[in-house]
Design an enzyme around this catalytic site. Sequence first.
Site, mmCIF file in Angstrom:
data_model
loop_
_atom_site.group_PDB
_atom_site.id
_atom_site.type_symbol
_atom_site.label_atom_id
_atom_site.label_comp_id
_atom_site.label_asym_id
_atom_site.label_seq_id
_atom_site.Cartn_x
_atom_site.Cartn_y
_atom_site.Cartn_z
ATOM 1 N N GLU A 137 9.084 14.078 -38.353
ATOM 2 C CA GLU A 137 8.635 12.689 -38.247
ATOM 3 C C GLU A 137 8.551 12.257 -36.786
ATOM 4 O OE1 GLU A 137 10.230 11.118 -42.591
ATOM 5 O OE2 GLU A 137 11.372 10.621 -40.793
ATOM 6 N N GLN A 174 -15.123 8.785 -2.890
ATOM 7 C CA GLN A 174 -13.776 8.679 -2.321
ATOM 8 C C GLN A 174 -12.780 9.323 -3.278
ATOM 9 O OE1 GLN A 174 -10.921 5.152 -1.643
ATOM 10 N NE2 GLN A 174 -12.290 5.063 0.141
ATOM 11 N N THR A 202 -4.970 21.479 -52.921
ATOM 12 C CA THR A 202 -6.091 20.732 -52.356
ATOM 13 C C THR A 202 -6.006 19.317 -52.907
ATOM 14 O OG1 THR A 202 -7.559 21.495 -54.137
ATOM 15 C CG2 THR A 202 -7.568 22.770 -52.099
ATOM 16 N N HIS A 203 -6.176 18.332 -52.004
ATOM 17 C CA HIS A 203 -5.978 16.924 -52.352
ATOM 18 C C HIS A 203 -4.547 16.661 -52.819
ATOM 19 C CE1 HIS A 203 -10.366 16.529 -52.176
ATOM 20 N NE2 HIS A 203 -10.402 17.645 -52.891
ATOM 21 N N LYS A 249 21.509 12.550 -47.934
ATOM 22 C CA LYS A 249 20.180 12.678 -47.335
ATOM 23 C C LYS A 249 20.099 13.800 -46.301
ATOM 24 C CE LYS A 249 17.215 9.667 -47.441
ATOM 25 N NZ LYS A 249 15.901 9.668 -48.098
ATOM 26 N N HIS A 270 0.871 -1.179 0.000
ATOM 27 C CA HIS A 270 0.000 0.000 0.000
ATOM 28 C C HIS A 270 0.903 1.222 0.000
ATOM 29 C CE1 HIS A 270 -3.045 2.916 1.120
ATOM 30 N NE2 HIS A 270 -3.992 2.000 1.010
ATOM 31 N N SER A 292 22.787 6.674 -42.609
ATOM 32 C CA SER A 292 24.013 5.904 -42.420
ATOM 33 C C SER A 292 24.517 5.339 -43.738
ATOM 34 C CB SER A 292 23.767 4.760 -41.427
ATOM 35 O OG SER A 292 22.781 3.864 -41.939
#
Length: 435
Positions: free
Chosen positions: A277, A214, A142-143, A270, A68, A265
């Site tokens: 992300e 309670q 749009t879209h 890149k 407890h 890596s």
Amino acid sequence: MIERYTLPEMGRVWSDQHKYELWCRVETLVLEAHAAAGRVPAEVVEPVRNAPPPTPERVAEIEETTQHDVIAFLTAWADNTSPRSAAAYVHHGMTSSDLLDTALAVQLTDATDVLLAKADRLVAALRDHGLANRDTIKVGRTHGVHAEPDVWGHRVADLAFAMARSRDRLRAARSAVGVVAISGAVGTYSLIDPSVELAVAEALGLRPADASTQVVLRDGISEWVSALAIIATVCEAIALEVRHGQRTEVRELSEAFGSGQKGSSAMPHKKNPIRSERIAGLARVVRAAIVPVMEGIPLWHERDISHSSTERVFLPDAAITTDYLLDLTAGLVENLVVDVERMRLNLESTGGLIYTSSVLLELVEGGLSREDAYALVQGAAMETWNSGTPFRETLRARAKDSGVTLDEARLDEICRPERYVTNLGPLFDRLAALT
């Protein structure tokens, strides 16, 4: 939450050591209220007030036996009290949830204050970035398909207002969770006077519960978690815009790329939107808290503890993750790289198809039926799509074949991207006033 995503200030709010410090504070306030009312000896207050909080390690050691946590805490704290006999009056008339829910209210409001400060920072970053780019012409999509000309600041303004509304929802939710309940085993104040609850609430800067059993009903905490989830999801909306903008085929936006930073890596060329992300991934963590926490609203009668284990996981994790998201997103916006020239090149890449809506209306206002005007403009547009011939050329040829005379000077005017955004002034006035 793992250490990787835990910032120091918010981590402190949810640390075990801080939790026990809050428990000591709540218990001391209750004891002081009792002593002021003459219900316990006044001389026990000072020894209890001076007793240092127990360490998490000592509480955990005792809990191995008691099974407890509150009893383990009270025992460990009593061991730190001199004379120990003064500790006999600690927790007088209370039940465990009086302590747990009241201390949790302090943690939730403290966490909220940290989040609100960071939300303010993000709102300001979005506002300033939007204003700085009120004339940065880009194509609206749009879209995912080119639509009409727009400005980058307009898109940012939409996100700025969304974050401001989300911040204000959290501010409202702070009141919903800032609730003190010290009312005894089933909330009837059977062994504790309501004045104690009021005194503790005033000392903590919170408010007494309208009613409690309670425990405090979990609708307020559910509202708070939902507010965090909306904030996290608006952060994701910002990140998604950057992710789309950083795609090689688009290349209109990019995250800051530091000296010595590596993108892959395997592929040295890149430069990936890793922050965006990460924001998208962590927003899922916060949204995942909504249903488990909300399921703590329906409990058995005056109380069970099915909500307890859920909240021990999801409340700290939701707060810590949202704190990290706000910090990360603000940094993303403050250091965002906008390629103005690329935006203009992309806008012009369809050979003028982005002006079809204005050309359509111009032909209707010149006397064509909407159906005929639409057919003419769509036919020219589809030819441009398929052949790459500029839209003005295909339009001119189609109009000639249909016997329609074009006002070339007028077309020069309506095929100008700046014309499409001349009515955005009031929007940017509202953005400038955003705080």
